[in-house]
Design an enzyme around this catalytic site. Sequence first.
Site, PDB file in Angstrom:
ATOM      1  N   TYR A 142       0.759  -1.247   0.034  1.00 37.29           N
ATOM      2  CA  TYR A 142      -0.024   0.059   0.117  1.00 37.29           C
ATOM      3  C   TYR A 142       0.710   1.083  -0.007  1.00 37.29           C
ATOM      4  O   TYR A 142       1.678   1.298   0.889  1.00 37.29           O
ATOM      5  CB  TYR A 142      -0.906   0.053   1.182  1.00 37.29           C
ATOM      6  N   ASP A 237       9.357   3.053  -0.373  1.00 34.77           N
ATOM      7  CA  ASP A 237       8.389   3.852   0.443  1.00 34.77           C
ATOM      8  C   ASP A 237       8.624   3.434   1.765  1.00 34.77           C
ATOM      9  O   ASP A 237       8.351   2.319   2.310  1.00 34.77           O
ATOM     10  CB  ASP A 237       6.923   3.209  -0.004  1.00 34.77           C
ATOM     11  N   LYS A 269       4.327   9.771   8.506  1.00 31.78           N
ATOM     12  CA  LYS A 269       3.838   9.099  10.045  1.00 31.78           C
ATOM     13  C   LYS A 269       4.951   9.684  11.147  1.00 31.78           C
ATOM     14  O   LYS A 269       4.897  10.743  11.352  1.00 31.78           O
ATOM     15  CB  LYS A 269       4.001   7.735   9.936  1.00 31.78           C
TER      16      LYS A 269
HETATM   17  C1  LIG Z   1       3.793   2.419   3.173  1.00 32.62           C
HETATM   18  C2  LIG Z   1       2.735   3.576   3.077  1.00 32.62           C
HETATM   19  N1  LIG Z   1       2.836   4.288   2.078  1.00 32.62           N
HETATM   20  C3  LIG Z   1       2.005   5.509   2.052  1.00 32.62           C
HETATM   21  C4  LIG Z   1       0.951   5.641   2.810  1.00 32.62           C
HETATM   22  C5  LIG Z   1      -0.016   6.620   2.661  1.00 32.62           C
HETATM   23  O1  LIG Z   1       0.112   7.577   3.916  1.00 32.62           O
HETATM   24  P1  LIG Z   1      -1.094   8.445   4.227  1.00 32.62           P
HETATM   25  O2  LIG Z   1      -2.095   7.698   4.887  1.00 32.62           O
HETATM   26  O3  LIG Z   1      -0.399   9.631   5.026  1.00 32.62           O
HETATM   27  O4  LIG Z   1      -1.566   9.072   3.034  1.00 32.62           O
HETATM   28  C6  LIG Z   1       0.742   4.476   3.960  1.00 32.62           C
HETATM   29  C7  LIG Z   1      -0.223   4.582   5.090  1.00 32.62           C
HETATM   30  O5  LIG Z   1      -1.332   5.057   5.017  1.00 32.62           O
HETATM   31  C8  LIG Z   1       1.656   3.670   4.203  1.00 32.62           C
HETATM   32  O6  LIG Z   1       1.712   2.548   4.944  1.00 32.62           O
HETATM   33  N1  LIG Z   2      -2.344   0.941   6.673  1.00 35.58           N
HETATM   34  C1  LIG Z   2      -2.518   2.168   6.694  1.00 35.58           C
HETATM   35  C2  LIG Z   2      -1.200   3.081   6.809  1.00 35.58           C
HETATM   36  O1  LIG Z   2      -0.355   2.579   7.364  1.00 35.58           O
HETATM   37  C3  LIG Z   2      -3.708   2.329   7.867  1.00 35.58           C
HETATM   38  C4  LIG Z   2      -4.076   3.865   8.229  1.00 35.58           C
HETATM   39  C5  LIG Z   2      -5.136   4.216   7.340  1.00 35.58           C
HETATM   40  O2  LIG Z   2      -5.176   4.188   6.097  1.00 35.58           O
HETATM   41  O3  LIG Z   2      -6.101   4.919   7.849  1.00 35.58           O
END
Ligand SMILES: Cc1ncc(COP(=O)(O)O)c(C=O)c1O
Ligand SMILES: N[C@H](C=O)CCC(=O)O
Length: 435
Positions: A142, A237, A269
């Site tokens: 993701y 990532d 994060k």
């Molecule tokens: C590996 C990774 N990349 C990107 C994202 C996207 O970040 P955001 O939720 O801050 O858009 C997340 C989590 O949401 C993630 O776990």
């Molecule tokens: N897996 C997602 C981020 O790492 C969980 C956070 C979200 O999308 O709300």
Amino acid sequence: MTSSQELFDRAKTLMPGGVNSPVRAFGQVGGTPRFMVDAKGPYITDADGREYVDLVCSWGPALLGHSHPDVLAAVHAAVDHGLSFGASTPAESELAMLVKGRVPGVEHLRMVSTGTEATMTAVRLARGYTGRDLIVKFAGCYHGHLDSLLAAAGSGLATLALPGSAGVTAATAAQTLVLPYNDLAAVEAAFAAHGERIAAVITEAAPANMGVVTPGEGFNAGLSRITTAHGALLIFDEVLTGFRTGPAGYWGLTGAEEGWTPDLFTFGKVIGGGLPTAALGGRLDVMDYLAPLGPVYQAGTLSGNPVAMAAGVATLTAATSSVYEIVDARSLELSAALSTALAAEGVDHSVQRAGNLFSVAFGTGAHGVHNYDDAQAQEVFRYAPFFHSMLDSGVYLPPSVFEAWFLSGAHDDAAMNRIFEALPAAAKAAASATS
Ligand SMILES: Cc1ncc(COP(=O)(O)O)c(C=O)c1O
Ligand SMILES: N[C@H](C=O)CCC(=O)O
């Protein structure tokens, strides 16, 4: 009727599914999402005044624990000077210097507000820099909710059993090649077939959105080698792993020792310490392809927000080696206790680990989970009763088996003991679950 139930009923009349991010809706585990009102150290408190040991930690940012005094003080001090200027500030460079000091491959950095923005910009930048159109991603990884990376995307899509998202055009989907994780032969084959069109390979530094999956020996190094050989970029990532799995993220545990560096990193994060900040960074010649120096456009009204920068600077400053030692040790203790409790009830499982990140998978036996097919083939039905037993005992786990468990430097003996005491009953609940 609890306050959380009342609040959820009201929220459902106001927001799709009553939430602002799908995994919060308890879709996989059922029941009422807890509405949270306070968080300190390793604990989080719901609207009914119930306190839980928090193993979500805001999905990663709370590396130091919630409401760390240094971070709160920095935020309060920044707020006193104004909330947002829409102009450059000294704090942006302070945070950039801290990142560069930890990850030398970050020669230039661009602040954005979310992880999604970071990966979206990295993908556009890779296409602009190389003049190529295709992006390779891995099933189960993701990278946020950008159109081009939503296929087989893990996280909330895995939780909801969605193969991808409606609203993504066929033309966009066709520009993404989705490959099985941990399979370098598949990557070689994709480059053999389409090498001159592939702009970048994007990978989670260590996947944690199909549950945690350990990158196989040499997998990330192989991606670096293959992309370099074909003039494509490697986008690493580290939104989730960055500054969490170690001072220099997952790259610090692998690439730094093995002698390879990705072309681009994405962070989120922990870098914002709980406020909305993320970033992309990497090779100077690639990063300087961004506007205003280069032709790839990217912008943001709230990018480099001074309050978020203050939280990020305070967080990275307070995240000393002793914090990582605590998180690493707690992670080992908890994953061992989890495994012992499940084994005592005869529950077939694997505890999936990558650095200090871990998660549980059911029915995966000695083989464990190495890719998205393995993750999806597990006995998902065992997680809901396990989760609710832990919740009833005062432990707040991620409400999906496809998410990682997060610890912090504030998880002390008292918090850990509460988790250990909760595990036997939860393991029993998982054992008696039926599909
Ligand atoms: C590996 C990774 N990349 C990107 C994202 C996207 O970040 P955001 O939720 O801050 O858009 C997340 C989590 O949401 C993630 O776990
Ligand atoms: N897996 C997602 C981020 O790492 C969980 C956070 C979200 O999308 O709300």
